[in-house]
Design an enzyme around this catalytic site. Structure first.
Site, mmCIF file in Angstrom:
data_model
loop_
_atom_site.group_PDB
_atom_site.id
_atom_site.type_symbol
_atom_site.label_atom_id
_atom_site.label_comp_id
_atom_site.label_asym_id
_atom_site.label_seq_id
_atom_site.Cartn_x
_atom_site.Cartn_y
_atom_site.Cartn_z
ATOM 1 N N HIS A 229 -0.751 -11.674 0.789
ATOM 2 C CA HIS A 229 -1.677 -10.785 0.088
ATOM 3 C C HIS A 229 -2.313 -11.526 -1.088
ATOM 4 O O HIS A 229 -3.516 -11.437 -1.308
ATOM 5 C CB HIS A 229 -0.918 -9.559 -0.411
ATOM 6 C CG HIS A 229 -1.764 -8.345 -0.490
ATOM 7 N ND1 HIS A 229 -1.342 -7.134 -0.031
ATOM 8 C CD2 HIS A 229 -2.999 -8.138 -0.963
ATOM 9 C CE1 HIS A 229 -2.281 -6.230 -0.234
ATOM 10 N NE2 HIS A 229 -3.300 -6.828 -0.790
ATOM 11 N N TYR B 66 0.842 -1.191 0.000
ATOM 12 C CA TYR B 66 0.000 0.000 0.000
ATOM 13 C C TYR B 66 0.881 1.246 0.000
ATOM 14 O O TYR B 66 1.484 1.599 1.009
ATOM 15 C CB TYR B 66 -0.941 0.030 1.198
ATOM 16 C CG TYR B 66 -1.941 -1.098 1.258
ATOM 17 C CD1 TYR B 66 -2.243 -1.869 0.145
ATOM 18 C CD2 TYR B 66 -2.590 -1.387 2.445
ATOM 19 C CE1 TYR B 66 -3.164 -2.896 0.215
ATOM 20 C CE2 TYR B 66 -3.517 -2.409 2.522
ATOM 21 C CZ TYR B 66 -3.802 -3.164 1.410
ATOM 22 O OH TYR B 66 -4.715 -4.178 1.491
#
Length: 147
Positions: free
Chosen positions: A127, A58
């Site tokens: 992820h 992110y």
């Protein structure tokens, strides 16, 4: 606020968590406001929201820095969840690739700990699954949790 146990022996958390991705990545990064985002995280903690979710990709690490700043001095109030297994190739276009190799995950864990400014990650997960790496290689030898 009521608490729930993650899994069978995980940490106890409030039933509502705070996903922090949008504070750094995915939605109008040009309007990103770190000071406001830190206030939001701290107000969430004040309200009893203790599960904070972030990831190494992110903002190519920016979000973990942000969460780390927000929880400074309040580590015992937060359950930190972060993710690895993705590598940013191009931040501007958000191009990335999966990399579930143990050496990549180890490096990403160490980098996440540094960015977050903490000595342990409470919940760490992939992820995205890297189909090129067998699950037993990705995870390595299990360790006993420190709860």
């Amino acid at each position: 606020m009521e608490k729930r146990t993650l899994g069978t022996a995980g940490p106890r958390v409030a039933p509502i968590g705070l996903g922090c991705m949008g504070m750094s990545w995915g939605y109008a990064e040009s309007r990103r406001d770190d000071d406001t985002s830190i206030q939001v995280i701290r107000r969430a903690l004040d309200a009893g929201v203790d599960l904070l979710d972030t990831a190494a990709v992110y903002g190519d690490g920016h979000n973990e820095h942000l969460v780390g700043r927000a929880i400074a001095g309040r580590r015992d109030e937060a359950v930190i969840a972060t993710k690895g297994g993705l590598v940013v190739d191009d931040l501007a276009t958000k191009q990335m690739h999966r990399d579930g190799r143990p050496e990549t995950l180890r490096r990403q864990v160490e980098d996440s700990l540094t960015r977050l400014g903490i000595d342990r990650i409470d919940l760490y997960y992939l992820h995205r699954v890297d189909p090129a790496v067998p699950v037993e290689e990705r995870l390595g030898r299990p360790r006993r949790p420190r709860y």
